[in-house]
Structure formats: C-alpha cells, structure tokens
Motif scaffolding. Structure first.
Motif, PDB file in Angstrom:
ATOM      1  N   TRP A 167       2.830   5.395   6.785  1.00  0.00           N
ATOM      2  CA  TRP A 167       1.756   4.837   6.161  1.00  0.00           C
ATOM      3  C   TRP A 167       2.256   3.368   5.688  1.00  0.00           C
ATOM      4  O   TRP A 167       3.582   3.283   5.558  1.00  0.00           O
ATOM      5  N   LEU A 186       0.871  -1.307   0.055  1.00  0.00           N
ATOM      6  CA  LEU A 186      -0.018   0.027   0.082  1.00  0.00           C
ATOM      7  C   LEU A 186       0.918   1.414   0.099  1.00  0.00           C
ATOM      8  O   LEU A 186       0.478   2.450   0.283  1.00  0.00           O
ATOM      9  N   GLU A 195      -3.496   1.754  -7.890  1.00  0.00           N
ATOM     10  CA  GLU A 195      -3.685   0.311  -7.154  1.00  0.00           C
ATOM     11  C   GLU A 195      -2.852  -0.820  -7.806  1.00  0.00           C
ATOM     12  O   GLU A 195      -2.942  -1.781  -7.230  1.00  0.00           O
ATOM     13  N   TYR A 233      -3.459   3.739   4.675  1.00  0.00           N
ATOM     14  CA  TYR A 233      -3.398   3.972   3.143  1.00  0.00           C
ATOM     15  C   TYR A 233      -2.807   5.382   2.825  1.00  0.00           C
ATOM     16  O   TYR A 233      -2.553   5.504   1.807  1.00  0.00           O
ATOM     17  N   SER A 276      -0.764   3.531  -2.687  1.00  0.00           N
ATOM     18  CA  SER A 276      -2.053   3.371  -2.910  1.00  0.00           C
ATOM     19  C   SER A 276      -2.639   4.840  -3.063  1.00  0.00           C
ATOM     20  O   SER A 276      -3.917   4.970  -3.496  1.00  0.00           O
ATOM     21  N   SER A 277      -1.960   5.958  -2.635  1.00  0.00           N
ATOM     22  CA  SER A 277      -2.518   7.405  -2.786  1.00  0.00           C
ATOM     23  C   SER A 277      -2.802   7.555  -4.245  1.00  0.00           C
ATOM     24  O   SER A 277      -3.300   8.752  -4.692  1.00  0.00           O
TER      25      SER A 277
END
Length: 402
Positions: free
Chosen positions: A356, A309, A316, A373, A312-313
């Motif tokens: 994160w 992740l 995907e 996330y 992930s910002s």
C-alpha cells in the motif's frame, strides 16, 4: 562424459557390438565447490558498486560509465574466505540483505551512494566499505597522497577497521546504512556507529560544527541493559531492537520517525512506547522517515512520515510521533514488513505479499498506477520468502509452488 560411456565406447571399438548402451550417469558439482559471490548494479558514479573501472574508465579507450544496467560480480576472493550457498544482490538506493551460510558475506547494506559488506568471520577484517565517504560513513580510509587525510570516495571494497576488544572472537552479525551514517551489530561487543551524527543518529552526543570528513570516530553503543539483536538505519535516525522485543531509537525526529512522542532530536537511545509498549517486536523496518514494526503475534505497527498514505488506515495526519497499531483485515499473520520511499509492504506466514501507499512509477506492482490506501495483495507466481523496497521499486525472493 560419464565414465560408463567411456567403457562402452571402448568395448564397441573392439568389436563387441552387443554391448548395451548404459544409462547415463551425471556428475554434479559438490557443495564444497560452490562459492559465495557478490553482485551489484545501478548507479556507479559514486563508487558504491565497488567497480573502479566504471568510474575511471580503462585503457584502450574504454570510457567511464555512470550506470551498470545488469548484475555484475565484485571480486572479493582476495578479501573474503570463499564459502556459502547464496549470492548477494544489492541495489544502490537502500539496503537489501540476503544471508550467506558458512564464512562468506553474511550481511550487505546500501546507503545513499555507499555500500557496506560484512562477514561473520573470526578473521581481523570483517567489514568492507565502498562508495561515498564524505562523512566517514564507511570508516577512515587513509589517503596515500596525504597520510593525515582520508579518502572521500572509495572505489573498491576496502577493509573497515573496527575498535574491537577481541577481534578474533567477535563476529559482525549485521550492517545497516542511512543517508550518511552506518550501524554495525556484533555478537558480543554491542553496536558500533560511524558517519554523520548531526542529529544524534549515531547514538552519541552531538558536537556543534563537528567535521565528519576524515573522521576516525567509530562509536561503541553500550548504554542498554538488554542485548541488541537488530539495527535499522533510517535517513537520519536509527532503530534498535533488543532481545526482549523492545525498540529504542535516536536521531532526527521532525516527522515523528523516532516514535518518542515529540518531533525533536534525540542523541541517546530511548525506548519507544505508544502501542508497542509491552509488545514483543520481532522485526523493524524503516526507509526515509517512515517506520514499521512486526510483533511476535503477527501484528503491524507504524509511525513517522505518512504524506504518502502509509498510515492512512488509522489517521489523516502526515506526521505520527508514536507507534500506532495498524488494524489490517484479511492479511493473516504478518512475519515481515518493508518500507519504501513512498510505499510499504507486509509479508504473511503463508507467503502472501501485500502493499500500500503512493504508487510512484508503478512501484506497488498491482497492475495499475493507482495509489492504494490499504494493503492489497500482489499476484506473485510463488510463495514470497523475503521482500525489499527501494525508492520506487521492489524486489521479492520467492519459492515456486511446485
């Protein structure tokens, strides 16, 4: 005892009862008496801690120990000129570096079962290695039993000879270690690499079926027009930051960690583009196959493996082969980034720490075991000055608020 107290007691002993007790005077140790020291802890069986008795045991029935659970000093006084005002603490899993002033140890790096120490000295010996050496990642250390072979394990800090043209003028500024390769940055003779080069991570041509054990190859990287000012080893890739703020890479790219727009192998230093093209980068970080970069303006960019992740910002996808701008909100101007085994961290210019990623064994420090996330601020009782990430833990250097 203060000198004035001695005089006062002498006067009292001679009947001068009216003598006033003086205010206490304390003598503090001067700056010149403080020494640079190195402390180590963690898994000892590889020899990476530089404490032979933990691997071999001692006389009197003391058995070998696999783990050193508390920081223990490594005696380097015979090898490194004393000086400096900070101590170096190292964890076995990856590099954690703290500078030392004057002429003591100035850079320390931890690879996978091995350690490098460097001093910004003008002496002939500038670098010491210890631990696993099956791929000559800490240089060639000749065996006493067979002079044609080198040691695959080095149990105490041992000098690493470098092929310098001006050994009494050149200083080693920084060292960095990967899974089985190492990089050494000098002030005026460029970068040297040693160890496993199966994927071109040492910045030289790949040789099929090359034997790395007992290798005496220390490669000098001098292909760039701009001066390299920072080196960073990933697991099997390498990053190089130049004075102009450009990033070059080489090595294994199966997860996109070289940032070159493909997933292949690169043995020649190649400039990274993507969202960092034309951006002045001031710091890079990598761990395993994930990378971060910080710009002079305080922005953050990421690429490589994202199965935990980390990216992930913006996507995907679990593999990103070019740098992406990470549009984090509310984190301020970033001055440093750090990568861990499953997570990441950024530090802003106000001393605030954000984390994160996958919260493996609570490594994020957010008070729960939940994954995160997007960057979440960690409550730390002080201004964070420096941060480092391991496989499943973190370390922060702070200054108190008052």
């Amino acid at each position: 005892m203060a000198v004035s107290n001695c005089i006062w007691r002498w006067l009292q002993a001679r009947g001068l009862r009216g003598a006033q007790a003086p205010d206490p005077i304390f003598r503090y140790m001067g700056k010149g008496r403080r020494k640079s020291r190195v402390f180590v802890w963690g898994f000892a069986h590889t020899g990476a801690l530089g404490l032979p008795h933990l691997v071999l045991g001692r006389g009197g029935g003391q058995k070998p120990r696999q783990f050193q659970l508390r920081p223990r000093g490594v005696e380097l006084e015979q090898r490194v000129r004393a000086g400096g005002q900070q101590e170096i603490w190292m964890d076995r899993r990856r590099h954690c570096q703290i500078g030392v002033t004057e002429s003591g140890i100035s850079s320390a790096a931890c690879g996978y079962g091995f350690t490098l120490l460097a001093s910004q000295t003008h002496d002939i010996t500038k670098v010491w290695g210890m631990g696993l050496n099956k791929d000559s990642q800490i240089g060639f250390h000749r065996s006493r039993a067979d002079r044609t072979k080198g040691y695959e394990f080095v149990l105490e800090p041992s000098p690493v000879p470098l092929p310098l043209e001006r050994p009494q003028e050149t200083r080693v500024i920084q060292v960095s270690c990967g899974r089985a390769h190492s990089l050494l940055l000098t002030d005026n003779e460029g970068v040297f690499s040693m160890g496993n080069n199966a994927y071109g991570q040492c910045g030289r041509s790949i040789v099929d079926n090359e034997t790395y054990s007992g290798s005496q190859i220390i490669h000098r990287i001098e292909d760039l027009d701009d001066k390299i000012v920072e080196v960073t080893c990933g697991q099997d890739h390498s990053l190089f930051r130049t004075e102009k703020g450009e990033i070059y890479s080489c090595g294994w790219g199966a997860d996109g960690q070289t940032g070159l727009g493909h997933y292949g192998v690169t043995c020649k230093l190649t400039r990274i583009a993507g969202d960092i093209a034309g951006v002045n980068i001031v710091q890079t970080a990598t761990y395993g196959d994930f990378c971060l970069a910080v710009s002079k303006d305080g922005d953050v960019f990421g690429w490589g493996n994202s199965e935990y992740l980390q990216l992930s910002s913006v996507t995907e996808a679990t593999q990103v082969n070019i740098p992406k701008y990470l549009p984090f909100k509310g984190v301020g101007k970033i001055k440093q980034a750090a990568c861990g085994g499953t997570h990441a961290a950024i530090l802003n210019n106000r001393g605030e720490l954000f984390v994160w990623g996958k919260n493996l064994r609570g490594c994020l420090g957010i008070g729960s075991m939940d994954d995160q996330y997007f960057p979440w601020r960690v409550t730390v009782p002080g201004n964070v000055m420096d941060v480092a990430c391991g496989v499943d833990h973190m370390v922060a250097l702070t200054k108190s608020f008052i």
